[in-house]
Motif scaffolding. Structure first.
Motif, short mmCIF file in Angstrom:
data_model
loop_
_atom_site.label_atom_id
_atom_site.label_comp_id
_atom_site.label_asym_id
_atom_site.label_seq_id
_atom_site.Cartn_x
_atom_site.Cartn_y
_atom_site.Cartn_z
N LEU A 134 12.83 3.86 2.11
CA LEU A 134 11.75 3.28 1.32
C LEU A 134 11.76 1.76 1.48
CD1 LEU A 134 9.47 4.03 -0.59
CD2 LEU A 134 11.05 3.74 -2.49
N TYR A 135 12.94 1.17 1.50
CA TYR A 135 13.06 -0.26 1.76
C TYR A 135 12.46 -0.63 3.11
CZ TYR A 135 15.44 -4.15 4.08
OH TYR A 135 15.71 -5.27 4.85
N ARG A 136 12.77 0.16 4.12
CA ARG A 136 12.25 -0.14 5.46
C ARG A 136 10.73 -0.03 5.51
NH1 ARG A 136 14.28 -2.77 9.16
NH2 ARG A 136 13.96 -1.34 10.89
N ARG A 137 10.18 0.89 4.75
CA ARG A 137 8.72 1.01 4.68
C ARG A 137 8.11 -0.17 3.93
NH1 ARG A 137 9.73 6.41 5.28
NH2 ARG A 137 8.05 7.60 6.25
N THR A 138 8.83 -0.70 2.96
CA THR A 138 8.26 -1.71 2.08
C THR A 138 8.43 -3.12 2.63
OG1 THR A 138 8.82 -0.29 0.21
CG2 THR A 138 8.22 -2.56 -0.29
N VAL A 139 9.65 -3.46 3.04
CA VAL A 139 9.94 -4.82 3.48
C VAL A 139 9.76 -4.98 4.98
CG1 VAL A 139 11.70 -6.63 3.50
CG2 VAL A 139 11.51 -5.11 1.54
N GLY A 140 9.88 -3.89 5.72
CA GLY A 140 9.59 -3.97 7.14
C GLY A 140 10.83 -4.23 7.97
N ASP A 152 0.81 -1.22 0.00
CA ASP A 152 0.00 0.00 0.00
C ASP A 152 0.84 1.26 0.00
OD1 ASP A 152 1.06 -0.28 2.50
OD2 ASP A 152 -0.80 0.10 3.59
N LEU A 153 2.03 1.20 -0.61
CA LEU A 153 2.86 2.40 -0.70
C LEU A 153 2.16 3.47 -1.54
CD1 LEU A 153 6.46 0.99 -1.32
CD2 LEU A 153 5.47 1.76 0.83
N VAL A 202 3.85 3.00 -7.69
CA VAL A 202 4.66 3.88 -6.84
C VAL A 202 6.15 3.66 -7.07
CG1 VAL A 202 5.24 4.46 -4.45
CG2 VAL A 202 2.87 4.02 -5.08
N LEU A 203 6.57 2.40 -7.17
CA LEU A 203 8.00 2.13 -7.39
C LEU A 203 8.43 2.47 -8.82
CD1 LEU A 203 8.62 -1.10 -5.28
CD2 LEU A 203 9.11 1.29 -4.73
N LEU A 204 7.49 2.43 -9.76
CA LEU A 204 7.80 2.93 -11.11
C LEU A 204 8.02 4.44 -11.06
CD1 LEU A 204 8.06 2.58 -14.16
CD2 LEU A 204 5.56 2.82 -14.33
N LEU A 205 7.19 5.14 -10.30
CA LEU A 205 7.37 6.58 -10.12
C LEU A 205 8.72 6.87 -9.47
CD1 LEU A 205 6.40 9.51 -10.11
CD2 LEU A 205 5.20 9.03 -7.96
#
Length: 253
Positions: A247-253, A15-16, A210-213
């Motif tokens: 961004l990694y920390r937000r995505t992978v946890g 849900d980024l 979002v990651l494409l952006l």
């Protein structure tokens, strides 16, 4: 046990949003401002190599190699940011900070996983340079205008840049998909590079728009930073590196 976050695969947020990108950039700037010496140190190597390539190819008149090298240069940006990931990790966790800790991160966890990833990136860069050289040679031969600016500004030259740009964008995006989460993960966790690459692809799949952006933002920022004799990379590369960690920390946890 891993838990599912958002609507993505297990352990990966799905849900980024653009808000997460903005927060990551703010945190990236904060980390760079907190420890600028590390960002400037790593970015300076990138800038020095870029300037060296520019003068080498301009003096020798090898325009085809210059275009290929500059266009493929961003492929190395994620690997160049490994030390920056370690800086952000230590700032985040309140760990001791020193050159020994930060430079030690470049060796990975002693299992050569980061080294293997670096080898993959180098192979990708070499492949792109060869492809770009072939495209240049084909179009220059067809135009019969040599390798100078007269060719690059001709209709055939502009067509070549468009074709080469499209192919280069595809190659760059493949490597972006492989590395955007895998390299920070290899710094953060004791995993093999295959697992890290799979996680990166899953994260991209779960947050594609979002990651494409984010990929477009990185490409535009790096291109703009390269224009003033690569000097803009002294700030842009560290900020993007730190931001990618968050961004990694937000995505992978």
């Amino acid at each position: 046990m891993e838990t599912q976050l958002g609507n993505g695969p297990a352990g990966i947020r799905g849900d980024l949003s653009a808000t997460d990108l903005a927060k990551a950039l703010r945190q990236g700037w904060r980390d760079f401002a907190a420890r600028p010496q590390y960002g400037l140190f790593f970015a300076s190597f990138y800038v020095a190599v870029g300037i060296g390539l520019y003068y080498l190819f301009m003096v020798r008149g090898e325009t085809r190699w210059l275009i290929a090298a500059v266009a493929g240069f961003p492929l190395f940006a994620p690997f160049a940011a490994v030390g920056l990931y370690e800086v952000s990790r230590r700032l985040e966790q309140g760990l001791p900070m020193g050159w020994t800790h930060v430079l030690g991160a470049l060796r990975g966890r002693g299992d050569e996983q980061l080294l293997l990833m670096g080898g993959i990136i180098f192979v990708g860069f070499s492949f792109w340079v060869i492809i770009a050289h072939m495209i240049f040679a084909i179009f220059a031969s067809a135009a019969g205008l040599g390798e100078g600016m007269a060719f690059l500004t001709s209709q055939m030259g502009l067509t070549m840049l468009a074709v080469g740009g499209a192919i280069g964008a595809i190659i760059a995006f493949i490597f972006y998909a492989m590395t955007v989460m895998s390299l920070p993960m290899l710094v953060d966790r004791d995993v093999d590079f295959i697992t890290a690459i799979i996680t990166s692809f899953k994260a991209l799949s779960a947050n594609f728009a979002v990651l494409l952006l984010w990929a477009v933002m990185i490409a535009v920022a790096l291109f703009a930073a390269i224009l003033p004799y690569f000097l803009g990379l002294l700030v842009v590369l560290p900020v993007l590196g730190h931001a990618t960690w968050h961004l990694y920390r937000r995505t992978v946890g």
